[in-house]
Design a protein around this motif. Sequence first.
Motif, mmCIF file in Angstrom:
data_model
loop_
_atom_site.group_PDB
_atom_site.id
_atom_site.type_symbol
_atom_site.label_atom_id
_atom_site.label_comp_id
_atom_site.label_asym_id
_atom_site.label_seq_id
_atom_site.Cartn_x
_atom_site.Cartn_y
_atom_site.Cartn_z
ATOM 1 N N UNK A 251 5.664 -5.279 5.412
ATOM 2 C CA UNK A 251 6.114 -4.751 6.687
ATOM 3 C C UNK A 251 7.312 -3.837 6.629
ATOM 4 N N UNK A 252 7.841 -3.581 5.432
ATOM 5 C CA UNK A 252 9.015 -2.739 5.270
ATOM 6 C C UNK A 252 8.679 -1.490 4.456
ATOM 7 N N UNK B 237 -2.985 7.902 12.690
ATOM 8 C CA UNK B 237 -2.762 6.521 12.278
ATOM 9 C C UNK B 237 -1.421 6.066 12.851
ATOM 10 N N UNK B 238 -1.376 4.834 13.316
ATOM 11 C CA UNK B 238 -0.139 4.229 13.805
ATOM 12 C C UNK B 238 0.151 3.019 12.934
ATOM 13 N N UNK B 239 1.387 2.904 12.479
ATOM 14 C CA UNK B 239 1.815 1.760 11.673
ATOM 15 C C UNK B 239 2.939 1.056 12.425
ATOM 16 N N UNK B 240 2.744 -0.239 12.675
ATOM 17 C CA UNK B 240 3.729 -1.031 13.409
ATOM 18 C C UNK B 240 4.072 -2.263 12.600
ATOM 19 N N UNK B 241 5.309 -2.314 12.094
ATOM 20 C CA UNK B 241 5.762 -3.411 11.232
ATOM 21 C C UNK B 241 4.805 -3.606 10.054
ATOM 22 N N UNK C 80 14.992 0.450 12.365
ATOM 23 C CA UNK C 80 13.741 1.069 12.807
ATOM 24 C C UNK C 80 14.109 2.397 13.468
ATOM 25 N N UNK C 81 13.097 3.188 13.801
ATOM 26 C CA UNK C 81 13.374 4.492 14.392
ATOM 27 C C UNK C 81 13.676 5.570 13.384
ATOM 28 N N UNK C 82 13.652 5.217 12.100
ATOM 29 C CA UNK C 82 13.824 6.172 11.010
ATOM 30 C C UNK C 82 12.827 5.817 9.913
ATOM 31 N N UNK C 83 12.593 6.772 9.037
ATOM 32 C CA UNK C 83 11.777 6.512 7.854
ATOM 33 C C UNK C 83 12.705 6.564 6.658
ATOM 34 N N UNK C 84 13.112 5.388 6.217
ATOM 35 C CA UNK C 84 14.035 5.271 5.092
ATOM 36 C C UNK C 84 13.778 3.946 4.402
ATOM 37 N N UNK C 85 14.207 3.839 3.181
ATOM 38 C CA UNK C 85 14.026 2.605 2.430
ATOM 39 C C UNK C 85 14.742 1.447 3.124
ATOM 40 N N UNK C 86 14.025 0.351 3.277
ATOM 41 C CA UNK C 86 14.578 -0.831 3.901
ATOM 42 C C UNK C 86 14.307 -0.944 5.380
ATOM 43 N N UNK C 87 13.905 0.148 6.025
ATOM 44 C CA UNK C 87 13.603 0.107 7.455
ATOM 45 C C UNK C 87 12.229 -0.498 7.684
ATOM 46 N N UNK C 88 12.009 -0.984 8.884
ATOM 47 C CA UNK C 88 10.691 -1.489 9.239
ATOM 48 C C UNK C 88 9.664 -0.362 9.126
ATOM 49 N N UNK C 89 8.474 -0.712 8.672
ATOM 50 C CA UNK C 89 7.394 0.278 8.540
ATOM 51 C C UNK C 89 6.778 0.525 9.909
ATOM 52 N N UNK C 90 7.500 1.275 10.735
ATOM 53 C CA UNK C 90 7.047 1.695 12.057
ATOM 54 C C UNK C 90 6.964 3.215 12.014
ATOM 55 N N UNK C 91 5.764 3.762 11.967
ATOM 56 C CA UNK C 91 5.654 5.220 11.941
ATOM 57 C C UNK C 91 4.265 5.659 12.374
ATOM 58 N N UNK C 92 4.155 6.956 12.604
ATOM 59 C CA UNK C 92 2.922 7.548 13.109
ATOM 60 C C UNK C 92 2.562 8.741 12.238
ATOM 61 N N UNK C 93 1.281 8.855 11.917
ATOM 62 C CA UNK C 93 0.762 10.000 11.172
ATOM 63 C C UNK C 93 0.040 10.933 12.125
ATOM 64 N N UNK D 40 0.845 -1.196 0.000
ATOM 65 C CA UNK D 40 0.000 0.000 0.000
ATOM 66 C C UNK D 40 0.875 1.238 0.000
ATOM 67 N N UNK D 41 0.250 2.325 -0.406
ATOM 68 C CA UNK D 41 0.926 3.606 -0.497
ATOM 69 C C UNK D 41 0.242 4.573 0.461
ATOM 70 N N UNK D 42 1.006 5.150 1.369
ATOM 71 C CA UNK D 42 0.506 6.244 2.200
ATOM 72 C C UNK D 42 0.921 7.520 1.488
#
Length: 455
Positions: A49-50, A428-432, A398-411, A23-25
């Motif tokens: 999840x990535x 929205x909360x995204x965890x893995x 994790x802990x960053x928003x970059x290619x290859x990192x786990x999709x852990x982020x908050x909107x 999916x695309x946010x």
Amino acid sequence: MKTSYTCLILLFSSFTTVLCQSYLVSNVNIISMEDEEVLENYSILVQEGKIHSIIPMSDSEAYPVDQVIDGNGGYVYPGLAEFHSHIPIAQNGDSQLQEEAMWLYLANGVLRVRGMIGDASHLKLKERIASGELDGPRLFLSGPSFRGSTVSSPEQAAQMVRDQKDAGYDHLKLHPGLKMDEFLAIATTANQVGIPFGGHVSLDVGLKASLENGYKSVEHMDGYIEALIPDYSRVLDPEIAGPFSMLLVEEADMSRLPELVNLTLETGAWMAPTLTLFDRYFGFKPAEEYRNIPEMKYMSAQQVQSWINAKTPHEQSGILTRENVQPYLDFRNQLLMTLHEAGVPMLMSSDSPQVFNVPGFSIHHEIDLMSKAGMSNYEILKSGSVNPARYFGQEGNWGVIKEGASADFVLVKSNPLEDLETLKNPVMVVMKGEIYDQQELKKQLDKIEAKYNRD
């Protein structure tokens, strides 16, 4: 609604969508935490999840996905941390309190948690979250406490270290009451087997020896006041020193502080400040005034009463007057900023659930206090994202928003680099890669509140 990697109907904000494996946010502004730059008008492609790609909006149509989620111009950042927590223990196999705590963290955008007093039930909880059986943040677990009452000899202490490493704990937690030979056995063995350790500073050990022998994190910025007091015999008398040496703060020889700061930097120690614990537990605001503050509705009446009971004796003794407390809190803020400005890395931590610190919610109080002490919004966010990953040697995963990192982020709706209040209301909360929208987070909070309804 929580979503996995099969197509499900998802109600998000004011629209309905279908979420599938990729999916695309879209239509978001990204605070990657790799630097202070905000990437405006971007999309995040999530697959399995990535974070697969970070794409300018103008190029988004070139990426075929199962579904597009419109972020409505909000801001995405990597989420927060609670790196000094006391995860509830499952009693007789009942993990409900643990599961509630995990939802309280997620609902507040807290995506990584370090437990600081361990129990075997925590290892099971971590396994269940990692397998996808339960919802929750990333867990990093300390084992059972090393303290005067649990350590009986250097040999036994060393064996405790090996046992906790073998059991699968990530960290060791040290409490007061350790003798020097016991501490050195713990430190030597921990360094040999490769497990980080930290915690309180035992009076018989002292801050310098703790740092020089490998303390990875100093919890509560412990030991600094004591190391600044010229007459150490006064530190050893609890009637004179008060809790956490509060009553001695005006005797501190601040000319000694630069040496301690340099030693902290040289030894690579981290700080877990837990400002809100001291503001609430050892602050001058009466305990009874916390009984009905909004987040207490997510705690049982018995739990809240136990917290009131914990603070009341300090009030009755006359210690927690504004005259005693304010200089102590001012010193802690000064110490925080002196260490921070010197380059000592900070870990976002509030000590929850502890006295009046409700999981998740207390992190926002911590953030407010860090800001009032003088930390920038970016550095505060860094303490909850990049720094925890670095602490465990997982920077970039994790802990960053970059290619290859786990999709852990908050909107969130607005830019947290300008408005920290927005962090309190995740859209929205995204965890893995799994999405939790506002409706799902509210449903889980409502369920907890209903359980402890006091009407």
